[in-house]
Enzyme design. Sequence first.
Site, PDB file in Angstrom:
ATOM      1  N   GLU A  69      -6.747   4.551   7.921  1.00  0.00           N
ATOM      2  CA  GLU A  69      -6.586   5.982   7.638  1.00  0.00           C
ATOM      3  C   GLU A  69      -7.868   6.562   7.053  1.00  0.00           C
ATOM      4  O   GLU A  69      -8.196   7.733   7.292  1.00  0.00           O
ATOM      5  CB  GLU A  69      -5.368   6.189   6.720  1.00  0.00           C
ATOM      6  CG  GLU A  69      -4.081   5.978   7.512  1.00  0.00           C
ATOM      7  CD  GLU A  69      -2.938   5.345   6.747  1.00  0.00           C
ATOM      8  OE1 GLU A  69      -2.939   5.380   5.498  1.00  0.00           O
ATOM      9  OE2 GLU A  69      -2.028   4.810   7.413  1.00  0.00           O
ATOM     10  N   GLY A  90       2.681   2.447  10.731  1.00  0.00           N
ATOM     11  CA  GLY A  90       3.594   3.570  10.558  1.00  0.00           C
ATOM     12  C   GLY A  90       4.327   3.986  11.823  1.00  0.00           C
ATOM     13  O   GLY A  90       4.932   5.053  11.865  1.00  0.00           O
ATOM     14  N   HIS A 142      -9.370   0.893   5.021  1.00  0.00           N
ATOM     15  CA  HIS A 142      -8.100   1.175   5.698  1.00  0.00           C
ATOM     16  C   HIS A 142      -8.329   2.109   6.884  1.00  0.00           C
ATOM     17  O   HIS A 142      -9.166   3.009   6.814  1.00  0.00           O
ATOM     18  CB  HIS A 142      -7.093   1.796   4.719  1.00  0.00           C
ATOM     19  CG  HIS A 142      -5.709   1.782   5.275  1.00  0.00           C
ATOM     20  ND1 HIS A 142      -5.288   2.737   6.169  1.00  0.00           N
ATOM     21  CD2 HIS A 142      -4.685   0.919   5.123  1.00  0.00           C
ATOM     22  CE1 HIS A 142      -4.040   2.432   6.532  1.00  0.00           C
ATOM     23  NE2 HIS A 142      -3.656   1.345   5.911  1.00  0.00           N
ATOM     24  N   LYS A 201      -0.003   4.227  -0.194  1.00  0.00           N
ATOM     25  CA  LYS A 201      -0.699   5.388   0.408  1.00  0.00           C
ATOM     26  C   LYS A 201      -0.500   6.609  -0.495  1.00  0.00           C
ATOM     27  O   LYS A 201      -0.388   6.454  -1.712  1.00  0.00           O
ATOM     28  CB  LYS A 201      -0.211   5.606   1.845  1.00  0.00           C
ATOM     29  CG  LYS A 201      -0.242   4.303   2.663  1.00  0.00           C
ATOM     30  CD  LYS A 201      -0.060   4.479   4.129  1.00  0.00           C
ATOM     31  CE  LYS A 201      -0.120   3.109   4.796  1.00  0.00           C
ATOM     32  NZ  LYS A 201      -0.047   3.186   6.257  1.00  0.00           N
ATOM     33  N   ASN A 243       0.862  -1.186   0.000  1.00  0.00           N
ATOM     34  CA  ASN A 243       0.000   0.000   0.000  1.00  0.00           C
ATOM     35  C   ASN A 243       0.897   1.235   0.000  1.00  0.00           C
ATOM     36  O   ASN A 243       1.497   1.568   1.025  1.00  0.00           O
ATOM     37  CB  ASN A 243      -0.896  -0.050   1.237  1.00  0.00           C
ATOM     38  CG  ASN A 243      -1.760   1.185   1.379  1.00  0.00           C
ATOM     39  OD1 ASN A 243      -1.812   2.034   0.481  1.00  0.00           O
ATOM     40  ND2 ASN A 243      -2.444   1.305   2.511  1.00  0.00           N
ATOM     41  N   SER A 266       3.765  -1.895  10.347  1.00  0.00           N
ATOM     42  CA  SER A 266       5.214  -1.919  10.586  1.00  0.00           C
ATOM     43  C   SER A 266       5.881  -3.237  10.196  1.00  0.00           C
ATOM     44  O   SER A 266       6.853  -3.656  10.822  1.00  0.00           O
ATOM     45  CB  SER A 266       5.535  -1.536  12.043  1.00  0.00           C
ATOM     46  OG  SER A 266       5.147  -0.185  12.284  1.00  0.00           O
ATOM     47  N   GLU A 279      -4.951  -5.012  10.648  1.00  0.00           N
ATOM     48  CA  GLU A 279      -3.955  -3.961  10.827  1.00  0.00           C
ATOM     49  C   GLU A 279      -4.255  -3.182  12.113  1.00  0.00           C
ATOM     50  O   GLU A 279      -5.077  -2.259  12.101  1.00  0.00           O
ATOM     51  CB  GLU A 279      -3.988  -2.982   9.646  1.00  0.00           C
ATOM     52  CG  GLU A 279      -3.703  -3.599   8.303  1.00  0.00           C
ATOM     53  CD  GLU A 279      -3.187  -2.573   7.297  1.00  0.00           C
ATOM     54  OE1 GLU A 279      -2.021  -2.706   6.905  1.00  0.00           O
ATOM     55  OE2 GLU A 279      -3.917  -1.636   6.955  1.00  0.00           O
TER      56      GLU A 279
HETATM   57  P1  13P Z   1       3.213   0.539   7.600  1.00  0.00           P
HETATM   58  O1  13P Z   1       3.757  -0.742   6.991  1.00  0.00           O
HETATM   59  O2  13P Z   1       3.899   1.758   7.048  1.00  0.00           O
HETATM   60  O3  13P Z   1       3.151   0.476   9.081  1.00  0.00           O
HETATM   61  O4  13P Z   1       1.693   0.657   7.076  1.00  0.00           O
HETATM   62  C1  13P Z   1       0.852  -0.435   7.193  1.00  0.00           C
HETATM   63  C2  13P Z   1      -0.398  -0.152   6.450  1.00  0.00           C
HETATM   64  O5  13P Z   1      -1.187   0.694   6.828  1.00  0.00           O
HETATM   65  C3  13P Z   1      -0.647  -0.900   5.210  1.00  0.00           C
HETATM   66  O6  13P Z   1      -1.940  -0.685   4.740  1.00  0.00           O
END
Ligand code: 13P
Length: 247
Positions: free
Chosen positions: A95, A171, A93, A11, A9, A210, A165
Amino acid sequence: PRQFFVGGNFKMNGVAQSITDIVNNLNAAKLDNSTEVVISPPAIYLALTRELADPKIGVAAQNVYDKPNGAFTGEISVEQLRDTKINWAVIGHSERRVILKETDEFIARKTKAAIEGGVSVIFCIGETLEEREANKTIEVVTRQLNAAAKELSAEQWEKVVIAYEPVWAIGTGKVATTEQAQEVHAAIRKWLESISAHAQENVRIIYGGSVSEKNCRELATQPDVDGFLVGGASLKPAFVDIINARI
Ligand code: 13P
């Protein structure tokens, strides 16, 4: 056995040049043939990515709308994804749940629309730190799954990859321990029993938050960890090592 699945992803990161570099690097790399790989660039680069990527690499939108067409400024339909040869979408997601205030019901409707239109779904769920500390993890992921279960038939679940997740791991560099991941994945597998025996056996449950080239191998040993959804590390050459976590 379930096919190992690794999603990347991106983002809201990258421009045409850097995304071209990432895709060319993946095309040239030696990827485990038994791993299904799907990358998810920002919407404006979906067509570019689909054109550049090796056909065995899937491409996913990071979102899709639940209505077929009309006056929905800024949104993209399932038909438009299919028309651009995009067969996957990331939906729900954290976010989008947290920053864009998407509800369980809206996410469930989008999931149904995607699957009915022929787009498979990486369905994201997970608890916040506050919810984990209040011992609400299983309650939260069950609520998120139940919302989708109201919309989907048992057969439609087979077009879903569930991405667990935990929000506190995204992140932050604070990956879930293998035990924490396996515990929630096992609970999700148990929940899938309420859909069908076939779904319980076959629906992939992947972990995100992560994931790195350093921690992926141990996580991948867990019986209910069927792959990963990778954010930050999917933008780096180390993504190849995560794809190859099982070899
Ligand atoms: P990170 O791997 O940057 O922690 O993000 C995970 C994520 O949100 C994948 O959709």
